[in-house]
Scaffold this motif. Structure first.
Motif, PDB file in Angstrom:
ATOM      1  N   PHE A 112      34.310 -18.078  -8.045  1.00  0.00           N
ATOM      2  CA  PHE A 112      33.272 -19.099  -8.216  1.00  0.00           C
ATOM      3  C   PHE A 112      33.904 -20.476  -8.387  1.00  0.00           C
ATOM      4  N   LEU A 113      34.908 -20.568  -9.247  1.00  0.00           N
ATOM      5  CA  LEU A 113      35.582 -21.853  -9.464  1.00  0.00           C
ATOM      6  C   LEU A 113      36.289 -22.334  -8.201  1.00  0.00           C
ATOM      7  N   HIS A 114      36.862 -21.399  -7.447  1.00  0.00           N
ATOM      8  CA  HIS A 114      37.487 -21.749  -6.176  1.00  0.00           C
ATOM      9  C   HIS A 114      36.447 -22.340  -5.215  1.00  0.00           C
ATOM     10  N   ASN A 115      35.290 -21.699  -5.126  1.00  0.00           N
ATOM     11  CA  ASN A 115      34.230 -22.192  -4.248  1.00  0.00           C
ATOM     12  C   ASN A 115      33.754 -23.580  -4.670  1.00  0.00           C
ATOM     13  N   LEU A 116      33.632 -23.805  -5.979  1.00  0.00           N
ATOM     14  CA  LEU A 116      33.234 -25.136  -6.460  1.00  0.00           C
ATOM     15  C   LEU A 116      34.276 -26.179  -6.086  1.00  0.00           C
ATOM     16  N   HIS A 117      35.537 -25.826  -6.258  1.00  0.00           N
ATOM     17  CA  HIS A 117      36.625 -26.749  -5.919  1.00  0.00           C
ATOM     18  C   HIS A 117      36.595 -27.108  -4.433  1.00  0.00           C
ATOM     19  N   LYS A 118      36.461 -26.098  -3.586  1.00  0.00           N
ATOM     20  CA  LYS A 118      36.399 -26.338  -2.139  1.00  0.00           C
ATOM     21  C   LYS A 118      35.171 -27.191  -1.783  1.00  0.00           C
ATOM     22  N   ALA A 119      34.038 -26.903  -2.396  1.00  0.00           N
ATOM     23  CA  ALA A 119      32.817 -27.666  -2.117  1.00  0.00           C
ATOM     24  C   ALA A 119      32.959 -29.115  -2.557  1.00  0.00           C
ATOM     25  N   GLN A 120      33.573 -29.341  -3.719  1.00  0.00           N
ATOM     26  CA  GLN A 120      33.778 -30.710  -4.210  1.00  0.00           C
ATOM     27  C   GLN A 120      34.695 -31.477  -3.256  1.00  0.00           C
ATOM     28  N   GLU A 121      35.790 -30.838  -2.840  1.00  0.00           N
ATOM     29  CA  GLU A 121      36.710 -31.478  -1.885  1.00  0.00           C
ATOM     30  C   GLU A 121      35.987 -31.833  -0.587  1.00  0.00           C
ATOM     31  N   LEU A 122      35.214 -30.888  -0.068  1.00  0.00           N
ATOM     32  CA  LEU A 122      34.478 -31.109   1.170  1.00  0.00           C
ATOM     33  C   LEU A 122      33.498 -32.276   1.017  1.00  0.00           C
ATOM     34  N   ALA A 123      32.810 -32.320  -0.096  1.00  0.00           N
ATOM     35  CA  ALA A 123      31.849 -33.396  -0.342  1.00  0.00           C
ATOM     36  C   ALA A 123      32.541 -34.760  -0.398  1.00  0.00           C
ATOM     37  N   GLU A 124      33.702 -34.801  -1.021  1.00  0.00           N
ATOM     38  CA  GLU A 124      34.435 -36.068  -1.129  1.00  0.00           C
ATOM     39  C   GLU A 124      34.926 -36.556   0.227  1.00  0.00           C
ATOM     40  N   VAL A 125      35.313 -35.632   1.092  1.00  0.00           N
ATOM     41  CA  VAL A 125      35.877 -35.995   2.402  1.00  0.00           C
ATOM     42  C   VAL A 125      34.788 -36.233   3.443  1.00  0.00           C
ATOM     43  N   THR A 126      33.770 -35.361   3.470  1.00  0.00           N
ATOM     44  CA  THR A 126      32.778 -35.413   4.551  1.00  0.00           C
ATOM     45  C   THR A 126      31.377 -35.819   4.100  1.00  0.00           C
ATOM     46  N   GLY A 127      31.125 -35.748   2.815  1.00  0.00           N
ATOM     47  CA  GLY A 127      29.773 -36.000   2.320  1.00  0.00           C
ATOM     48  C   GLY A 127      28.878 -34.774   2.368  1.00  0.00           C
ATOM     49  N   ILE A 128      29.376 -33.664   2.925  1.00  0.00           N
ATOM     50  CA  ILE A 128      28.597 -32.420   2.998  1.00  0.00           C
ATOM     51  C   ILE A 128      28.773 -31.670   1.684  1.00  0.00           C
ATOM     52  N   LYS A 129      27.667 -31.392   1.023  1.00  0.00           N
ATOM     53  CA  LYS A 129      27.734 -30.684  -0.252  1.00  0.00           C
ATOM     54  C   LYS A 129      26.744 -29.534  -0.260  1.00  0.00           C
ATOM     55  N   PRO A 130      26.950 -28.587  -1.170  1.00  0.00           N
ATOM     56  CA  PRO A 130      26.005 -27.477  -1.245  1.00  0.00           C
ATOM     57  C   PRO A 130      24.642 -27.966  -1.738  1.00  0.00           C
ATOM     58  N   GLN A 131      23.598 -27.245  -1.368  1.00  0.00           N
ATOM     59  CA  GLN A 131      22.268 -27.558  -1.875  1.00  0.00           C
ATOM     60  C   GLN A 131      22.236 -27.387  -3.396  1.00  0.00           C
ATOM     61  N   PHE A 132      22.975 -26.383  -3.878  1.00  0.00           N
ATOM     62  CA  PHE A 132      23.102 -26.137  -5.317  1.00  0.00           C
ATOM     63  C   PHE A 132      24.160 -25.077  -5.546  1.00  0.00           C
ATOM     64  N   ALA A 133      24.590 -24.946  -6.800  1.00  0.00           N
ATOM     65  CA  ALA A 133      25.441 -23.843  -7.240  1.00  0.00           C
ATOM     66  C   ALA A 133      24.792 -23.263  -8.492  1.00  0.00           C
ATOM     67  N   VAL A 134      24.764 -21.943  -8.591  1.00  0.00           N
ATOM     68  CA  VAL A 134      24.145 -21.268  -9.720  1.00  0.00           C
ATOM     69  C   VAL A 134      25.164 -21.137 -10.846  1.00  0.00           C
ATOM     70  N   LEU A 135      24.815 -21.648 -12.016  1.00  0.00           N
ATOM     71  CA  LEU A 135      25.697 -21.537 -13.173  1.00  0.00           C
ATOM     72  C   LEU A 135      25.866 -20.072 -13.583  1.00  0.00           C
ATOM     73  N   PRO A 136      27.048 -19.714 -14.088  1.00  0.00           N
ATOM     74  CA  PRO A 136      27.260 -18.339 -14.554  1.00  0.00           C
ATOM     75  C   PRO A 136      26.231 -17.939 -15.609  1.00  0.00           C
ATOM     76  N   ASP A 137      25.834 -16.679 -15.550  1.00  0.00           N
ATOM     77  CA  ASP A 137      24.820 -16.151 -16.442  1.00  0.00           C
ATOM     78  C   ASP A 137      25.176 -14.725 -16.829  1.00  0.00           C
ATOM     79  N   ILE A 138      24.307 -14.103 -17.599  1.00  0.00           N
ATOM     80  CA  ILE A 138      24.476 -12.701 -17.997  1.00  0.00           C
ATOM     81  C   ILE A 138      23.270 -11.949 -17.453  1.00  0.00           C
ATOM     82  N   VAL A 139      23.498 -10.987 -16.584  1.00  0.00           N
ATOM     83  CA  VAL A 139      22.401 -10.206 -16.015  1.00  0.00           C
ATOM     84  C   VAL A 139      21.659  -9.509 -17.151  1.00  0.00           C
TER      85      VAL A 139
END
Length: 175
Positions: free
Chosen positions: A59-86
């Protein structure tokens, strides 16, 4: 309304793309560039369903990659779901609050959604300031019973809402 798929196999990917369906990334970074949009799931439910302990590293890896992508291209995820307890009720909400506090400053390009589940009702559990939306988790019965109330809550507070119905693929997001 936006539709997402978590299945990125070749046939599913082509069908999703042809129909304007976005990608819900779970567990590992996936090439999402062909999809019209994407979001990042925390993987907690996926781990729970497989009977394994949740590892935050993907999850943290995906956030890091998404942040990098957003900074370089402006493309960001619609959202990320915060960790929870099922099936965690209030304890799940508290876990998500702590994660939001830790992640919001480090990943400013990413809108975070907080998961709500059985036992958490609209207007009875305060959500963190700065949250971008609500991810309706929990049991199917609870989701179907409370979904419209959560949608009203989200619209009243000017935030997004996403609801995942496991039996129906893909999942549904209402903006």
């Amino acid at each position: 309304m936006k539709l997402y798929t978590a299945r990125s196999g070749r046939a599913n990917k082509q069908t999703a793309i042809e129909n304007g369906v976005g990608l819900m990334m779970v567990d590992h970074w996936t090439d999402h560039t062909a999809y019209p949009f994407y979001a990042i799931d925390n993987g907690c439910y996926s781990a729970y369903a497989r009977g394994i302990r949740w590892d935050p590293a993907p999850f943290l890896h995906n956030l890091h990659k998404a942040q990098e992508l957003a900074e370089v291209t402006g493309i960001k995820p619609q959202f990320a779901v915060l960790p929870d307890i099922v099936a965690g009720g209030e304890a799940s909400l508290e876990k998500s609050r702590r994660w939001h506090y830790m992640l919001a400053a480090e990943y400013p390009a990413i809108p975070f959604y907080i998961a709500v589940q059985d036992g958490i009702e609209p207007d009875t559990a305060p959500l963190p300031v700065g949250i971008a939306g609500i991810f309706v988790g929990g049991t199917k019965t609870w989701k179907l019973r409370t979904m419209s109330a959560w949608a009203e809550y989200a619209h009243r507070h000017g935030i997004g809402i996403h609801a995942l119905i496991i039996d129906l693929r893909p999942s549904i997001e209402c903006a």
